[in-house]
Design an enzyme around this catalytic site. Structure first.
Site, PDB file in Angstrom:
ATOM      1  N   ARG A  23      10.214   6.070   5.823  1.00 43.75           N
ATOM      2  CA  ARG A  23       9.352   4.898   5.645  1.00 43.75           C
ATOM      3  C   ARG A  23       8.015   5.384   5.108  1.00 43.75           C
ATOM      4  O   ARG A  23       7.377   6.249   5.694  1.00 43.75           O
ATOM      5  CB  ARG A  23       9.222   4.076   6.926  1.00 43.75           C
ATOM      6  CG  ARG A  23       8.453   4.693   8.049  1.00 43.75           C
ATOM      7  CD  ARG A  23       8.114   3.672   9.141  1.00 43.75           C
ATOM      8  NE  ARG A  23       8.055   4.236  10.475  1.00 43.75           N
ATOM      9  CZ  ARG A  23       7.023   4.917  10.955  1.00 43.75           C
ATOM     10  NH1 ARG A  23       5.944   5.122  10.227  1.00 43.75           N
ATOM     11  NH2 ARG A  23       7.060   5.408  12.181  1.00 43.75           N
ATOM     12  N   HIS A  44       4.854   2.340  11.046  1.00 48.70           N
ATOM     13  CA  HIS A  44       5.958   1.715  11.790  1.00 48.70           C
ATOM     14  C   HIS A  44       5.768   0.207  11.768  1.00 48.70           C
ATOM     15  O   HIS A  44       6.663  -0.546  11.419  1.00 48.70           O
ATOM     16  CB  HIS A  44       5.977   2.237  13.222  1.00 48.70           C
ATOM     17  CG  HIS A  44       6.710   1.347  14.176  1.00 48.70           C
ATOM     18  ND1 HIS A  44       8.073   1.208  14.157  1.00 48.70           N
ATOM     19  CD2 HIS A  44       6.269   0.527  15.166  1.00 48.70           C
ATOM     20  CE1 HIS A  44       8.436   0.344  15.106  1.00 48.70           C
ATOM     21  NE2 HIS A  44       7.366  -0.085  15.717  1.00 48.70           N
ATOM     22  N   TYR A  47      -0.175  10.991  12.964  1.00 49.76           N
ATOM     23  CA  TYR A  47       0.965  11.777  13.437  1.00 49.76           C
ATOM     24  C   TYR A  47       1.786  12.468  12.342  1.00 49.76           C
ATOM     25  O   TYR A  47       2.739  13.164  12.646  1.00 49.76           O
ATOM     26  CB  TYR A  47       1.864  10.928  14.350  1.00 49.76           C
ATOM     27  CG  TYR A  47       2.322   9.586  13.783  1.00 49.76           C
ATOM     28  CD1 TYR A  47       3.378   9.518  12.888  1.00 49.76           C
ATOM     29  CD2 TYR A  47       1.700   8.403  14.163  1.00 49.76           C
ATOM     30  CE1 TYR A  47       3.811   8.304  12.379  1.00 49.76           C
ATOM     31  CE2 TYR A  47       2.129   7.163  13.660  1.00 49.76           C
ATOM     32  CZ  TYR A  47       3.181   7.119  12.772  1.00 49.76           C
ATOM     33  OH  TYR A  47       3.604   5.919  12.277  1.00 49.76           O
TER      34      TYR A  47
END
Lengths: 367, 333
Positions: free
Chosen positions: A258, A262, A271
């Site tokens: 992706r 999210h 992250y």
């Protein structure tokens, strides 16, 4: 040997990152190839506009799909009219092809109950937000269909994170035991919010988990729409007409990425590295298919421009229509809880309406 | 009775107080660890564990696989084996895969083993509506857990209480469900001591003294209740507001004492009405103070329907207007 019987570690690919053919091209008409391309473009443009709507406060939290169009569109193109789709919450691209319009998807993420009402003609289950919970549903529906003597396939989408949940195990296990005509399609996009795929399982691949359920598993390049189409098509056919000594279910691991967050509520720069994102962006499914179609003489500048215009128009229209929908009436809260509204619920509704009548909407609405 | 010491204070939001409570206890006790989805490098989806990974490392601030039953089930094993895990469930609406572990094991490990094994752990989860969240992110299901003997259920409403109650929960010898009202995670700040201190589990706090009616509430509903009370004061209705802080076990003494003073009561919670805490509080009043009662107890709650998608959530949640109307009904009986 069919594609599905490849070693699970051997990732199926048709187009390389530059759109060059490296595997057997599946049998697809020019219309279907252009249709896939157009739907991928539509999903991408919708996604970009949806993220922007959220940023402008015109929509709530939204889960972006950019980067995952190849897996979504490639796989639903392998379904036949009567087949069923059980999505997670990120499959609005695939759902669009299966009859859930963009306006519908917008309304859902804008918090309207109506957004959850799947059109009667679409064989699509509602979005499943709790992770992996849709997997046993797909198994159950597929099982029921077989008990009723039908020949339909049931495709179920979920992410890499979902494979850690008990429902993944239970859904696949039942599918194997009861030989349900199901296709379990794992969109392995590498990240469950901030947790990397390596933190979900010590298995080398997700596809190999199929072996534990006695069913076939295959790993496919999820950013190669033609490869995704090819393996899904075979899985769908096997679900309906398995060979001798063959079980119907398949686990497909579509390896992808992706590009964005999210959901619009998280910041992926916390992250993961930009370098990693850039590496995966080089595998972008859209330019890949476009390069192939241009090479085949199926697309040219003029056709691509037409598609661009068409896609932008379709998304703009959907946004306009969704934003024209006014705040639903409180009645919607109480409707559809049961076939018949129980007396105590009716009383709660009436008491609230009386208060609303007395004090006006502004007494209850914040902001 | 908080055991506040003379200490430096910081001006924190409620979610910062969660983080500060975890930090304080982890510094004090090496056995304390946090675990869950995205609690590590990401610092939690609401930033409740921000910086803890850098401070304490990956063995004590653990990003787990995405599996609630796995998170709670392994935490039970850890707790029984001498650690003090503080698992986070990302949203209360996602706790159900862990329900079996919570009710069948965490809640009764002590009972089943006749005290041989215990389960000192704190399960944290944000709960409640009002933040325009997607489906399944806004529920208020504390009653499921309050119904289970063997669990304590804590719901703070101020930054000070949050840190003090969280520390109490971590030090508690038994499992505690710690539900955080995410609507007010960042709604206001409060003074929070830098040192460790505790707020006892099972003690309610009287937020506003009054003589006409007792209103029992907790969590995010404390604010609209206080607003309604202030508004009613202008009309000469003197409302006592009791913030329960712990919904299991309930502080029966404070509930009964307040009710005996006022003779009227309302309960405000955003959870559905049927089977909710309001029924339990009403029963306590019936059992302990029937002869003081001057009006039926008003239940001002969420509806007996699934929590709607967010376009309708303002209607679902008790607002100050609904609280005020309910209190007036109780006053006019």
């Amino acid at each position: 040997m069919s594609t599905l019987q490849h070693d699970p570690d051997d990732r199926v690919q048709v187009l390389d990152e530059d759109g060059e053919v490296v595997g057997d091209v599946p049998d697809l008409s020019e219309d279907d190839l252009v249709g896939m391309y157009r739907h991928m473009r539509l999903a991408r443009h919708f996604d970009q506009r949806a993220v922007s709507l959220q940023r402008q406060g015109r929509m709530g939290t939204y889960p972006p799909l950019s980067g995952q169009e190849g897996a979504q569109i490639g796989s639903v193109y392998a379904l036949e009219e009567d087949d069923w789709m059980f999505p997670s919450y990120r499959e609005h691209g695939g759902a669009l092809v299966r009859g859930v319009g963009l306006k519908q998807t917008l309304l859902y993420w804008m918090g309207h109950e109506e957004g959850n009402k799947i059109p009667a003609e679409a064989n699509v289950f509602p979005v499943a937000v709790p992770i992996a919970t849709q997997i046993p549903h797909a198994t159950g529906a597929a099982w029921a269909s077989r008990l009723q003597g039908e020949a339909k396939a049931f495709i179920c989408y979920f992410g890499d994170g979902a494979t850690s949940e008990g429902d993944f195990h239970e859904g696949l296990n039942f599918a194997g035991v009861f030989d349900a005509p199901a296709v379990f399609f794992c969109n392995n996009n590498q990240w469950a919010i901030s947790v990397p795929r390596e933190r979900q399982t010590a298995s080398e691949t997700i596809a190999q988990k199929a072996g534990a359920y006695g069913i076939e598993g295959v790993q496919v390049d999820g950013m190669d729409p033609l490869a995704v189409y090819k393996v899904t098509k075979q899985a769908v056919e096997k679900a309906k007409n398995p060979g001798e000594d063959e079980l119907r279910p398949t686990l497909i691991e579509a390896v992808q990425y992706r590009f964005g967050a999210h959901t619009t509520a998280d910041d992926p720069t916390v992250y993961r590295d930009d370098d990693e994102v850039e590496r995966w962006k080089a595998k972008d499914p859209i330019p890949r298919l476009e390069a192939y179609l241009r090479g085949e003489g199926i697309l040219d500048d003029e056709r691509v421009d037409e598609i661009t215009e068409e896609v932008e128009g379709a998304v703009a229209d959907a946004i306009k229509e969704a934003e024209a929908v006014t705040r639903p009436e409180p009645e919607e809260i109480f409707a559809h809880v049961f076939a018949d509204m129980p007396e105590h619920v009716r009383e709660q509704r009436d008491a609230f309406e009386a208060l609303r009548e007395k004090y006006g909407d502004e007494a209850f609405l914040r902001e | 009775m908080a055991t506040q010491q003379e200490t430096e204070t910081q001006n924190l939001t409620l979610v910062q107080a969660v983080r500060d409570g975890l930090y304080t206890e982890m510094q004090r006790d090496d056995d304390v660890l946090v675990m869950g989805e995205d609690v590590g490098k990401n610092g939690g989806v609401f930033r409740a564990t921000e910086g803890l990974y850098d401070e304490f490392g990956g063995d004590r601030v653990v990003d787990t696989p995405l599996a609630e039953s796995g998170i709670v089930g392994t935490a039970i094993g850890m707790a029984a084996y001498g650690l003090k895990p503080v698992p986070e469930i990302q949203f209360q609406g996602f706790i159900y895969p862990a329900f079996d572990q919570i009710v069948s094991h965490a809640a009764r490990l002590r009972t089943r083993s006749r005290g041989r094994y215990t389960c000192p752990m704190v399960i944290r989860a944000p709960y409640g509506g009002g933040i325009r969240a997607p489906e399944h992110h806004s529920e208020s299901k504390e009653a499921f857990f309050a119904h289970e003997a063997g669990l304590k259920v804590v719901i703070p409403s101020t930054p000070y209480d949050t840190k003090g109650l969280l520390i109490s929960a971590i030090r508690d010898p038994d499992p505690v469900m710690f539900f955080e009202p995410k609507l007010i995670y960042r709604a206001f700040r409060g003074e929070v001591p830098e040192d460790d201190y505790t707020v006892p589990i099972g003690e309610a706090a009287v937020r506003r003294e009054g003589t006409d009616i007792s209103v029992f509430t907790y969590g995010a509903m404390t604010r609209p209740t206080m607003d309604a009370a202030e508004h009613l004061a202008e009309d000469g209705v003197d409302v006592e507001v009791v913030d329960l802080r712990t919904v299991s076990p309930l502080d029966r003494d404070t509930i009964v004492e307040s009710f005996k003073k006022t003779g009227r009561a309302a309960v405000v919670h955003e959870a559905p009405k049927s089977g909710g805490l309001a029924g339990e509080i009403t029963a306590i009043i019936q059992e302990e103070a029937l002869l003081y009662q001057e009006a039926p107890v008003e239940r001002i709650t969420g509806f007996d329907t699934p929590f709607p998608l967010y376009a309708l959530e303002d209607y679902y949640l008790p607002s100050a207007a609904r609280v005020e109307a309910g209190i007036r009904d109780a006053m006019e009986f």
